[in-house]
Design an enzyme around this catalytic site. Structure first.
Site, PDB file in Angstrom:
ATOM      1  N   THR A  28       0.847  -1.136  -0.020  1.00  0.00           N
ATOM      2  CA  THR A  28       0.258   0.413  -0.170  1.00  0.00           C
ATOM      3  C   THR A  28       1.162   1.427   0.544  1.00  0.00           C
ATOM      4  O   THR A  28       1.906   0.833   0.256  1.00  0.00           O
ATOM      5  CB  THR A  28      -1.154  -0.279   1.250  1.00  0.00           C
ATOM      6  OG1 THR A  28      -1.726  -1.230   1.162  1.00  0.00           O
ATOM      7  CG2 THR A  28      -2.065   1.046   1.431  1.00  0.00           C
ATOM      8  N   GLY A  29       0.327   2.565  -0.146  1.00  0.00           N
ATOM      9  CA  GLY A  29       0.915   3.947  -0.658  1.00  0.00           C
ATOM     10  C   GLY A  29       1.049   4.273  -2.475  1.00  0.00           C
ATOM     11  O   GLY A  29       1.037   3.055  -2.657  1.00  0.00           O
ATOM     12  N   SER A  30       1.715   5.073  -2.058  1.00  0.00           N
ATOM     13  CA  SER A  30       2.268   5.507  -3.522  1.00  0.00           C
ATOM     14  C   SER A  30       3.128   4.766  -5.035  1.00  0.00           C
ATOM     15  O   SER A  30       3.310   5.114  -5.466  1.00  0.00           O
ATOM     16  CB  SER A  30       2.845   7.430  -3.300  1.00  0.00           C
ATOM     17  OG  SER A  30       4.052   7.468  -2.514  1.00  0.00           O
ATOM     18  N   THR A  31       3.938   4.474  -3.725  1.00  0.00           N
ATOM     19  CA  THR A  31       5.102   3.599  -4.433  1.00  0.00           C
ATOM     20  C   THR A  31       4.555   2.199  -4.849  1.00  0.00           C
ATOM     21  O   THR A  31       5.039   1.742  -5.982  1.00  0.00           O
ATOM     22  CB  THR A  31       6.359   3.206  -3.774  1.00  0.00           C
ATOM     23  OG1 THR A  31       6.874   4.801  -3.150  1.00  0.00           O
ATOM     24  CG2 THR A  31       7.986   2.880  -4.824  1.00  0.00           C
ATOM     25  N   ALA A  85       7.956   2.039   2.216  1.00  0.00           N
ATOM     26  CA  ALA A  85       8.299   1.986   3.101  1.00  0.00           C
ATOM     27  C   ALA A  85       8.352   4.023   3.557  1.00  0.00           C
ATOM     28  O   ALA A  85       8.684   4.190   3.203  1.00  0.00           O
ATOM     29  CB  ALA A  85       9.277   0.949   4.086  1.00  0.00           C
ATOM     30  N   GLU A 105      -0.454  -4.623   6.499  1.00  0.00           N
ATOM     31  CA  GLU A 105       0.826  -5.323   5.421  1.00  0.00           C
ATOM     32  C   GLU A 105       1.767  -6.286   6.522  1.00  0.00           C
ATOM     33  O   GLU A 105       2.100  -6.986   5.173  1.00  0.00           O
ATOM     34  CB  GLU A 105       1.570  -3.529   5.525  1.00  0.00           C
ATOM     35  CG  GLU A 105       0.475  -2.969   4.877  1.00  0.00           C
ATOM     36  CD  GLU A 105       1.282  -1.726   4.628  1.00  0.00           C
ATOM     37  OE1 GLU A 105       1.407  -0.555   3.700  1.00  0.00           O
ATOM     38  OE2 GLU A 105       1.454  -1.052   5.777  1.00  0.00           O
TER      39      GLU A 105
HETATM   40  O1  LIG Z   1       3.831   1.347   5.002  1.00  0.00           O
HETATM   41  C1  LIG Z   1       3.081   2.119   4.235  1.00  0.00           C
HETATM   42  C2  LIG Z   1       1.164   2.758   4.392  1.00  0.00           C
HETATM   43  O2  LIG Z   1       1.677   1.574   5.199  1.00  0.00           O
HETATM   44  C3  LIG Z   1       3.326   2.514   3.338  1.00  0.00           C
HETATM   45  O3  LIG Z   1       4.222   1.314   1.789  1.00  0.00           O
HETATM   46  C4  LIG Z   1       4.030   3.869   3.020  1.00  0.00           C
HETATM   47  O4  LIG Z   1       4.021   5.004   3.874  1.00  0.00           O
HETATM   48  C5  LIG Z   1       4.794   4.320   2.115  1.00  0.00           C
HETATM   49  O5  LIG Z   1       3.844   5.395   0.935  1.00  0.00           O
HETATM   50  P1  LIG Z   1       4.690   5.278  -0.404  1.00  0.00           P
HETATM   51  O6  LIG Z   1       4.856   4.563  -0.851  1.00  0.00           O
HETATM   52  O7  LIG Z   1       3.745   6.562  -0.342  1.00  0.00           O
HETATM   53  O8  LIG Z   1       6.136   6.127   0.288  1.00  0.00           O
END
Ligand SMILES: O=C(CO)[C@H](O)[C@H](O)COP(=O)(O)O
Length: 239
Positions: A28-31, A85, A105
């Site tokens: 989850t998240g933008s990456t 992360a 996660e």
């Molecule tokens: O742990 C997470 C979500 O619970 C994400 O992987 C973490 O916050 C990184 O997010 P992003 O890829 O948007 O920087």
């Protein structure tokens, strides 16, 4: 190259590890969203995989991208999880949960043979803790849980402000599991495995954002290219 392009590069490099027939954990998240989109392109071109999403947001993304989904009740393990992360240290200990999906996660990462963390290289840190540590809690008895968390912090030699996470609309942020998150500004966590153990022992704590011994490798994209860092110790080894 901007940060979003770096995230997509890291996702593309991790995609090279995906093989036909794999059962995948989808972070989850933008990456991780970049990864799901790129995976969707490969699926459209004929790749056969099935995924378990770590959040309702990722479920929606995967469905939109045509990635087949399942659950950990229907399959007995995952071959590979790819997730982002918030911070990564040299031992591949992580802080996760900036997007609020840490519980699912962690369940998915623990059920997976391998976990590849994908990130832009700003997430690589000498010591975890600058990013506020998310602790997922049951709303009932929050005062008692907060006091127990403070005690655990003191015993582990850390301290800092704690705040219940708010959503953009100003209301308390509620996780996919119906819990709340307390974000703790600790600055520096000298002993991540010790703190992880202490937090896990608190009854009102559902989960915390310290991922210890779960990541197998990290793919970091930066201005100078991509670095892949492999974990030296076997999965689950916290020593
Ligand atoms: O742990 C997470 C979500 O619970 C994400 O992987 C973490 O916050 C990184 O997010 P992003 O890829 O948007 O920087």
């Amino acid at each position: 190259m901007n940060m979003d392009q770096l995230k997509r590069q890291a996702a593309a490099r991790a995609l090279e590890e995906v093989r036909d027939g794999m059962q995948l954990g989808l972070g989850t998240g933008s990456t991780a969203k970049h990864f799901v989109e790129l995976l969707g392109e490969r699926v459209a071109a004929g790749l056969e995989v099935i995924g378990v999403p770590t959040s309702e947001a990722t479920r929606a993304d995967a469905e939109r991208c045509g990635v087949k989904l399942t659950t950990l009740d229907e399959i007995d393990h995952l071959d590979l999880t790819i997730d982002g992360a918030d911070e990564i240290d040299a031992e591949l200990n992580l802080i996760k949960g900036g997007g609020g999906a840490l519980l699912r996660e962690k369940i998915v990462a623990a059920a997976s043979d391998r976990m590849i963390v994908i990130a832009d290289d700003s997430k690589w840190v000498p010591t975890l803790g600058k990013f506020p540590l998310p602790v997922e809690v049951i709303p009932f008895g929050l005062g008692a849980t907060r006091r127990a968390i403070e005690k655990a912090f003191a015993e582990c030699g850390v301290s800092g402000q704690m705040a219940v996470r708010k959503a953009k609309d100003g209301h308390v942020f509620v996780t996919d599991g119906g819990h709340w998150i307390v974000d703790a500004q600790l600055g520096r966590i000298a002993d991540p495995p010790g703190l992880a153990k202490a937090l896990s022992a608190i009854p009102g704590v559902v989960e915390h954002g310290l991922f210890i011994g779960l990541a197998s490798s990290a793919v970091l994209a930066g201005g100078d290219g991509i670095r892949v860092i492999e974990r030296r110790k076997p999965k689950g080894d916290q020593e």
